[in-house]
Design an enzyme around this catalytic site. Structure first.
Site, mmCIF file in Angstrom:
data_model
loop_
_atom_site.group_PDB
_atom_site.id
_atom_site.type_symbol
_atom_site.label_atom_id
_atom_site.label_comp_id
_atom_site.label_asym_id
_atom_site.label_seq_id
_atom_site.Cartn_x
_atom_site.Cartn_y
_atom_site.Cartn_z
ATOM 1 C CB THR A 138 -0.880 0.016 1.262
ATOM 2 O OG1 THR A 138 -1.674 -1.166 1.285
ATOM 3 C CG2 THR A 138 -1.776 1.241 1.289
ATOM 4 C CD GLU A 139 -1.124 5.318 -1.013
ATOM 5 O OE1 GLU A 139 -0.353 5.846 -1.832
ATOM 6 O OE2 GLU A 139 -2.367 5.323 -1.137
ATOM 7 C CG MET A 140 4.991 2.145 -4.148
ATOM 8 S SD MET A 140 6.136 2.687 -5.402
ATOM 9 C CE MET A 140 5.368 1.942 -6.840
ATOM 10 C CD1 TRP A 152 2.926 6.414 -2.948
ATOM 11 C CD2 TRP A 152 3.365 5.940 -5.080
ATOM 12 N NE1 TRP A 152 1.740 6.054 -3.539
ATOM 13 C CE2 TRP A 152 1.971 5.758 -4.855
ATOM 14 C CE3 TRP A 152 3.863 5.706 -6.359
ATOM 15 C CZ2 TRP A 152 1.098 5.344 -5.863
ATOM 16 C CZ3 TRP A 152 2.989 5.292 -7.354
ATOM 17 C CH2 TRP A 152 1.628 5.116 -7.102
#
Length: 436
Positions: free
Chosen positions: A145-147, A299
């Site tokens: 999730t979200e890197m 990120w």
């Protein structure tokens, strides 16, 4: 020859309706069906469907030389099924080309990797089972999730059997190093780490239609020129974007679809570049070193940290209160409660509470259903309060609540009997009137 690793994230949350204090204990439905359907149809028509059609044409015209990877959350797949089933059909058509790789991710696009290893593992398994059921593909590479990534998270991913992970090429992590190489996890070197080239990715995702940008207009020729001019020793260029960048964030009128079609063709024509999926990169390249990430990165924003979701006291309280319930949810067999538990974990709920982006009444993004982060927090906590009441009714927290749950059950049963008796009385009265 440099590999261009192209990746898209596809995610949509189930947004909550305005859930008031007086709804707690009285109304157990939390979702804004109108907004969820409206937004999904809008994004599907402007972004998902036309971009999938373009990718299908490129896969055919470029004869297997075009490659791309996706991570699609379970919640996005559920909403496709409800509101835009043709999107799933278009992804199935893409998967048949052999040019697509589906990556693993958390089912609910959750932040569970930061809180509970067992829940995290369960979320990932649920996601992969859904991907396999739809597309017949078992993911080998992970994208959190979200890197979100750290050494510890990466080590767990390796233990779960994945060969690689995608994350952000954050400056404060890489320092003088380039994101255009493959690295390994600092704890478990078996896990390969691909790091996003955020500048080149954001040139497409955020700056493409910005007329004040010094490089405007961005053409396929210019972008390929940048790729070819990179240091000859660099081996992989990771372009990671949200799929909504095409048609939604960058509208069709900006020329984004023509740009992308030309870009794909020119990369295939280039003697110095080729497309590759993450799995192909991992198999073909040798890592240059370990990458040390002691604290979690993402990120998001300039800081590339977790403050977009856990940067203030409201977010932290909501996050902690949610996962305080995890042990009892594990004992729960009620499918509706488990479904709501998965939906409550989505990272978007915590993002809506962020005060980083809120100033002078502005929202953090156009799909945020709340006017202020404080409203988002209150709404979420109201929903969570009702959820806890429901959970207590099936998995009581202590002996007192166990007795309360038993009494509630007795009351519910009596209410059902009363309603049945009232219905019988009404039916008998109607029968007497007909006879008279």
């Amino acid at each position: 020859m440099k590999s261009v690793c192209l990746f898209f994230q596809v995610h949509q949350p189930f947004r909550h309706r305005r859930y008031r204090f007086f709804d707690i204990g009285n109304d157990h439905y939390y979702y804004d069906d109108y907004s969820n359907e409206t937004i999904m149809r809008k994004v599907a028509e402007k972004s998902y469907l036309p971009t999938n059609k373009l990718l299908l044409n490129l896969a055919d015209k470029l004869e297997g030389k075009f490659k791309v990877s996706f991570s699609i959350t379970g919640l996005a797949l559920e909403q496709f099924d409800l509101y835009a089933p043709e999107v799933i059909d278009s992804f199935k058509d893409l998967s048949k080309t052999g040019c697509i790789e589906f990556l693993s991710e958390t089912y609910s696009h959750s932040l569970s990797s930061l809180k509970d290893k067992h829940i995290f593992k369960k979320q990932v398994k649920l996601h992969d089972e859904h991907i396999f059921a739809l597309f017949g593909h078992r993911p080998r590479v992970f994208r959190n999730t979200e890197m979100i990534y750290s050494d510890e998270i990466g080590a767990q991913i390796a233990e779960m059997g994945y060969q690689g992970i995608l994350t952000e090429g954050a400056k404060h992590i890489l320092g003088w190093k380039s994101p255009n190489f493959m690295y390994v996890n600092a704890i478990n070197p078996r896990l390969k780490v691909l790091m996003r080239n955020f500048k080149l990715s954001d040139d497409i995702s955020f700056r493409f239609s910005n007329k004040d940008w010094s490089e405007f207009p961005l053409t396929a020729e210019k972008f390929v020129g940048w790729l070819e001019s990179l240091d000859a020793k660099e081996e992989v260029i990771n372009i990671f974007l949200s799929y909504e960048s095409f048609g939604e964030r960058q509208p069709k009128e900006s020329g984004i679809f023509d740009f992308f079609e030309n870009l794909a063709k020119k990369i295939v024509e280039s003697p110095e570049l080729k497309f590759a999926t993450p799995s192909e990169v991992i198999e073909e390249l040798q890592p240059v070193s370990a990458v040390n990430v002691p604290h979690a990165i993402s990120w998001a924003d300039e800081e590339r940290d977790l403050t977009a979701w856990l940067g203030n006291n409201m977010q932290k309280e909501a996050f902690d209160k949610l996962y305080e319930l995890r042990k009892r949810v594990e004992k729960c067999k009620n499918e509706e409660i488990i479904k709501d538990w998965n939906y409550l974990q989505v990272s978007d709920h915590f993002y809506y509470m962020s005060t980083k982006y809120y100033s002078h009444g502005t929202k953090s993004n156009q799909f945020n259903p709340f006017d202020t982060p404080y409203e988002a927090f209150i709404n979420y906590m109201n929903v969570l309060s009702d959820f806890k009441i429901r959970l207590n009714s099936v998995v009581p927290e202590n002996e007192v609540e166990n007795e309360i749950a038993s009494l509630h059950k007795i009351i519910d049963e009596k209410e059902k009997k009363i309603k049945k008796m009232e219905a019988d009385i009404q039916r008998l009265r109607k029968g007497r009137k007909r006879k008279s």
